[in-house]
Design an enzyme around this catalytic site. Sequence first.
Site, short mmCIF file in Angstrom:
data_model
loop_
_atom_site.label_atom_id
_atom_site.label_comp_id
_atom_site.label_asym_id
_atom_site.label_seq_id
_atom_site.Cartn_x
_atom_site.Cartn_y
_atom_site.Cartn_z
N ARG A 50 43.40 48.16 49.30
CA ARG A 50 43.78 47.19 48.28
C ARG A 50 45.19 47.53 47.81
O ARG A 50 45.56 48.70 47.70
CB ARG A 50 42.80 47.24 47.12
N GLU A 61 38.65 32.63 46.01
CA GLU A 61 37.89 31.81 45.07
C GLU A 61 38.86 30.91 44.32
O GLU A 61 39.85 31.40 43.77
CB GLU A 61 37.13 32.69 44.08
N LYS A 75 41.68 38.31 37.91
CA LYS A 75 41.86 36.92 37.48
C LYS A 75 41.23 36.69 36.10
O LYS A 75 41.72 35.87 35.32
CB LYS A 75 41.26 35.98 38.52
#
Length: 829
Positions: A459, A237, A469
């Site tokens: 992860r 993103e 973020k």
Amino acid sequence: KGTVHVPMASNTLIARFPKATPPLVALVTAQVVGSAVAGVKWTPKPGDQEGAELVQYPKGFTLRGDHTIARYFARKHADHLYPSDALHASDIDQWLDLALTDFACDKAFPAALAHLNTYLTFRTFLSGYQLTLADIAVWVALKKSNAFDSNTAGVDNVHRWVAHLDSLDAFASQLTKYLPNKVAQSTTTTSTSTSNVSGPSAAAAKGAGGIKGKAKVKYLELKGASEGKVVTRFPPEPSGYLHMGHVKAALLNNYYARQYKGKLLLRFDDTNPTKESVEFVDMITRDLATLGIVPDQVTFSSDNFDKCLEFADNMIKDGRAYVDMTPAEEMKVMRMNMVESQYRNASVEENLKLWDEMKRGTPEGMKCVLRAKLNMQSKNGCMRDPSIYRVVLAPHHRTGTKYKVYPIYDFVCPIVDSLEGVTHALRSNEYHDRDEQYAWFLQNIRGLEHKPAIQDFSRLNFMYTLLSKRKLQWFVDNGVVEGWNSPAFPTVQGILRRGLTVEALREFIIAQGSSKHENLQGMEKLWALNKQVIDRVIPRYTAVEASRKVKLTLSNGPSSPEFASVPKHKDNEALGKKIVTYSNQVWVEQEDAKLFKPDEEITLKDWGNAIIRKINKDQDGTITSLEGELHLAGDYKLTEWKITWLADVPDHIPVRLQEFDYLITKPKLDKGDDWRAFINPQITQETLALGDSQLKLLAKGDRLQLERRGYFIVDEPYSGDVPPGQQQPHPMVLIMIPDGRATTQSHLSSKVQLKGTIGGVNKATTTTTTTDTVRGSVGVVVVVVVGLWLACRRCRRGIRARLWTNGPLLLLWWLCCKQVLVRLCVLGG
């Protein structure tokens, strides 16, 4: 011999060349340019052709030479290969010249290859952060040379770089077609370079930097994968910079795409206009290029917004979606308790009416969300009627105000994966609960024929590190850090600015493989790998803390400055030499001066021995000055203290040394923790120092070692400029590069001492907290007690106590007892 037909405007360009000497730079460039020269056709040419030429028909305008033709293709169709910026273009020209001269000359080739290897130590590409004509030209020169192959020793950085270019289709296809004898070597080189991402071979030349050993990496096979048909995607993103978590996903997707000779898509998931910007798109693209990841295609989720709206319309008409006006907080509780919304069974007509209100962004529509009708009784919370569209009135960075509704990522992701032909959707296992939802959308949205396969991987998490973020944005917005490229941040730009090399970063991430097991990593491992890369290839200099320096007067030292040339690195003379200044007055560190005794002999590094005759102190006991004499005939092996120093001369420069600590003080945040309560109150430490005059020669991004202080990277080079209203020039700024060690190099090293539950980066063992001391002491006491109990049992059994059998056990007991005493002393102050 062949001919290239390139349609251009109303004219035709024909590139002619002898088959024996194909213009590989132009050929590879044409492949990189891609669709703009898709009409290229190779045909035979008479044997009298000399060199390559590009002829325009019918006008007859001609360009001659491989590099000239390549420049034309790049200027016309691919500005990134040969930018219009004069400085960048000139830098590329330098490499093009070297490819035609030094790399083509047997006598000059070894020196040129050594220079290339050193130059590539910290770089993925030769000029800037992405592929340019410089890379293509030098790659071609190496492939044509008989003096370079996969067995050439001591140039591991070159092998790594060549292997990366070999893996790109544009290079591999032309290599196979025109230099097939080099393909086998290329395969070997790729294998070698894969290990060189881990480090250089044992045969590397003395002084070469790199990571020792070969990473043992395990990659899971892609289920149902076929060579040449695999399509992976990396979908960030554009709402922030790439961070360490993204790097693993990007490298894994790139690995599988190249492993199966498939295709990698870079797709920007731009579905949230309130957080996204063109800046983040540019920075993500730049960071991927820095990592050596070149996608085959760049797309945006917004390219498919119209198609997503069409699918949403169909879902409402098919009874698979409904518009919900339940307040968000109320619906959150209802979903948790598996309670259906009162709007769930509204008619298609009612849903379409409210859906139209949403698409127009009316006040009524802003109260609504569009939900997929899945299963409110599912044990998987992700299947309980998730939102798939919401109203956002903010302008989009690409589509402006065209749309008033935007799809949720979980809805748009499977749709675009299907439309773009993704074969394998690699997702970190934090999304595992959403895999069932992903499959439902693929199965129930009318018109989606292609069904990608999902493959999970673990992860990547780090202790004392935030990867959210949203949380990182808070640090930026509140001025805790200067921006997303702060050296304190776990972003790619942040850690590279802090001195991490791309080689160390790639090695660390690649070593994780594609395992599905959760792991919590320490950043120390990453910095330890980085030390292996840089230690032998960076120069050494000296700096003395400005506010605590002590003058040592040498009675028999030179009355006027004298100079000598010494190696910048004693174990790697290829780095060249530096100038050392000698004087009868020198500056030493206060911390060093405290260690000296009257009439004690010490060693001044890069000079020789000296004897301290007198130590002058003020009333507080602080050392104000030292007096002594040189004893250059003395043996440095016999001295206890070997110190760094600087002559008291006016040409030294002011230096600001910066250290960065972790963002938070807790190794891993638990569910329910308020992360703001664990923010490190002192992320940055600064020390003003007096630096060696030779530091003036360093440029931004150069790495170095300040002897006995640690590794540093130049963040702001010395300019000599005096800021308005100031009397002193602006200092040079050096950022400390962690080395991964738990203890410091010396008492001059790190000053970072984190407040809270942990020690700072490179924190000295003397800063162990009381809690750690108590825990450690209890552990040692238990070992001693158990040991004594075992000894008593041995005695009761009548086993003779012989020194040669019980010696190791007694030594262990003695060491444990000593640790108990040391820890008790620490507790007692």
